[in-house]
Design a protein around this motif. Sequence first.
Motif, mmCIF file in Angstrom:
data_model
loop_
_atom_site.group_PDB
_atom_site.id
_atom_site.type_symbol
_atom_site.label_atom_id
_atom_site.label_comp_id
_atom_site.label_asym_id
_atom_site.label_seq_id
_atom_site.Cartn_x
_atom_site.Cartn_y
_atom_site.Cartn_z
ATOM 1 N N SER A 56 3.615 -9.012 5.574
ATOM 2 C CA SER A 56 4.879 -9.076 4.832
ATOM 3 C C SER A 56 5.172 -7.695 4.240
ATOM 4 O O SER A 56 4.288 -6.821 4.229
ATOM 5 C CB SER A 56 4.755 -10.100 3.702
ATOM 6 N N GLY A 57 6.400 -7.531 3.707
ATOM 7 C CA GLY A 57 6.782 -6.240 3.120
ATOM 8 C C GLY A 57 5.856 -5.831 1.980
ATOM 9 O O GLY A 57 5.445 -4.663 1.881
ATOM 10 N N GLY A 58 5.513 -6.793 1.124
ATOM 11 C CA GLY A 58 4.641 -6.501 -0.014
ATOM 12 C C GLY A 58 3.248 -6.086 0.439
ATOM 13 O O GLY A 58 2.638 -5.166 -0.123
ATOM 14 N N MET A 59 2.758 -6.771 1.484
ATOM 15 C CA MET A 59 1.423 -6.421 1.999
ATOM 16 C C MET A 59 1.449 -5.038 2.641
ATOM 17 O O MET A 59 0.499 -4.256 2.503
ATOM 18 C CB MET A 59 0.958 -7.478 3.016
ATOM 19 N N GLN A 60 2.557 -4.726 3.321
ATOM 20 C CA GLN A 60 2.659 -3.391 3.939
ATOM 21 C C GLN A 60 2.634 -2.303 2.865
ATOM 22 O O GLN A 60 2.017 -1.255 3.037
ATOM 23 C CB GLN A 60 3.935 -3.289 4.768
ATOM 24 N N LYS A 61 3.327 -2.582 1.746
ATOM 25 C CA LYS A 61 3.323 -1.603 0.636
ATOM 26 C C LYS A 61 1.906 -1.405 0.121
ATOM 27 O O LYS A 61 1.479 -0.295 -0.182
ATOM 28 C CB LYS A 61 4.208 -2.102 -0.506
ATOM 29 N N ARG A 62 1.170 -2.509 0.014
ATOM 30 C CA ARG A 62 -0.208 -2.408 -0.486
ATOM 31 C C ARG A 62 -1.085 -1.638 0.491
ATOM 32 O O ARG A 62 -1.931 -0.841 0.077
ATOM 33 C CB ARG A 62 -0.803 -3.803 -0.682
ATOM 34 N N VAL A 63 -0.881 -1.884 1.780
ATOM 35 C CA VAL A 63 -1.657 -1.136 2.780
ATOM 36 C C VAL A 63 -1.310 0.358 2.682
ATOM 37 O O VAL A 63 -2.194 1.221 2.731
ATOM 38 C CB VAL A 63 -1.402 -1.669 4.209
ATOM 39 N N GLY A 64 -0.014 0.637 2.510
ATOM 40 C CA GLY A 64 0.421 2.030 2.340
ATOM 41 C C GLY A 64 -0.243 2.659 1.125
ATOM 42 O O GLY A 64 -0.646 3.830 1.156
#
Lengths: 260, 248
Positions: B138-146
């Motif tokens: 999800s978008g939030g998970m992608q931000k966290r991975v970033g």
Amino acid sequence: MIAAAPLAYLGRQTLALLALTGQVSLFTAQGLSHIFRPPFYGREFLVALLQIGWLSLPVVGLTAFFTGGALALQIYDGSTRFSAEAVVPQIVAIGMVRELGPVLGGLMIAARVTSSIAAEIATMKVTEQIDALVTLSTHPMKYLTAPRVLAALLVVPALVGVGDVIGVFGGFIVSTQQLGFNPSTYIHNTVDFLEVRDVLSSLAKGCAFGGIAATMGCYFGMNSGRGAQGVGQATKGSVQAAAVLILAANFLLTSLFFGT
Amino acid sequence: MITLRDVHKAFGANKVLRGVDLEVPRGSSMVIIGGSGSGKSVALKCVLGLVPPDAGQILVDGKDATRGDRDAFLARFGMLFQGGALFDSLPVWQNVAFRLLRGSLKRPRDEAREIAVEKLRRVGLSPDVADLFPSELSGGMQKRVGLARAIAAEPEIIFFDEPTTGLDPIMAGVINDLIREIVTEMGATAMTITHDMTSVRAIADNVAMLYDGVIKWTGPVAEMDNSGDPYLDQFIHGRADGPIAAVR
């Protein structure tokens, strides 16, 4: 003023073309230089080798097979007008190996590989993945361009060579199954007629066309505009440029190998 | 310390930066605010060398950022991009450990994976996520991975480009808290650009407002509400009336 407008337009287009030529030349020189300078990205090279070479084999093979078959039919039909049907194996071989194998193989690579490279790199640019590479101390030319160009330079000649064989085989199938040629005589005539320089010219063309296809994909991808439209234009531009340059390079290489 | 002195940048006739002066003390968290198209991202990219400035000077610890060994310079930085900018072709753990798998910071593959999983855990993601591809998140998970990727090599300086854009308020709060915690715990210097005032209050030690290509106001976040600057007041209260034109 109105009368001068077409001239001004022509001038602008000429200048734009010259600027593009310069930019592409510099990009090509940079891309080639990064092939020989570390760091080297082996995984990216192997992935590119697989995608450009192995995965292009079906489309290049099918194109060559049908072209070889059609060529045999055309030459047979034409040669019967002056009772020269026996030249079909030789003309199919020379036509496929010298011209149609490399050119059609190159154009198929442009359609499949150039477009895919341009779209992938342009999308990376639009989504800031290229900037991310830079901030992660990775040179985009080394990581994205060099492995793809090197893979294309090495694998497209092999692909063209395989395409040549499949094309000749297409001609063989049509000639022996439909036109009544003797199989062993057909093979004998083909092998006897071909010269080493025919094969070498084919492989050299494959190398040049592979380099052009990968470089155009990378150049247009790296220089794409913003958004979906930018990606679309980069993809279209890369295929157009690759196709035109492949045909121009084909003329130059043919002149070089066979010009009198 | 990061210093920008009279930095100018134009794209054709569009003068985006018209003389930016800014100082970010070592170990502090500076948030740059400003409207869309005000040049916040360009300022950040000028520091990193992604966009070359037309004029002016950018110093990092007193050294000119545009000279010297680029790899060594960039190895000091981590960056969280607005859209994550994760590499689609690589699984999550290889995204996080990208810098640890190549170049001067290269580690053995197993060790790099361990560090990646640890960093994912630090940003609240389970080890199961490590083998997924970015498109599966999800978008939030992608931000966290970033974010995990930005801190993977434990950089001295971290940049955050619109860290909460596109996230729901709860996820935005989670990301803000994570950024604050990570910056405090690593002692890193942070530069964040955002127009989310909740983020500003959660992340910033100091705030700078960029308007019309220059820094209009800068100071501690505690003084932001009583600055007396009409531009800053209009911006932080989200008013349509004021010196900043609503229609641009």
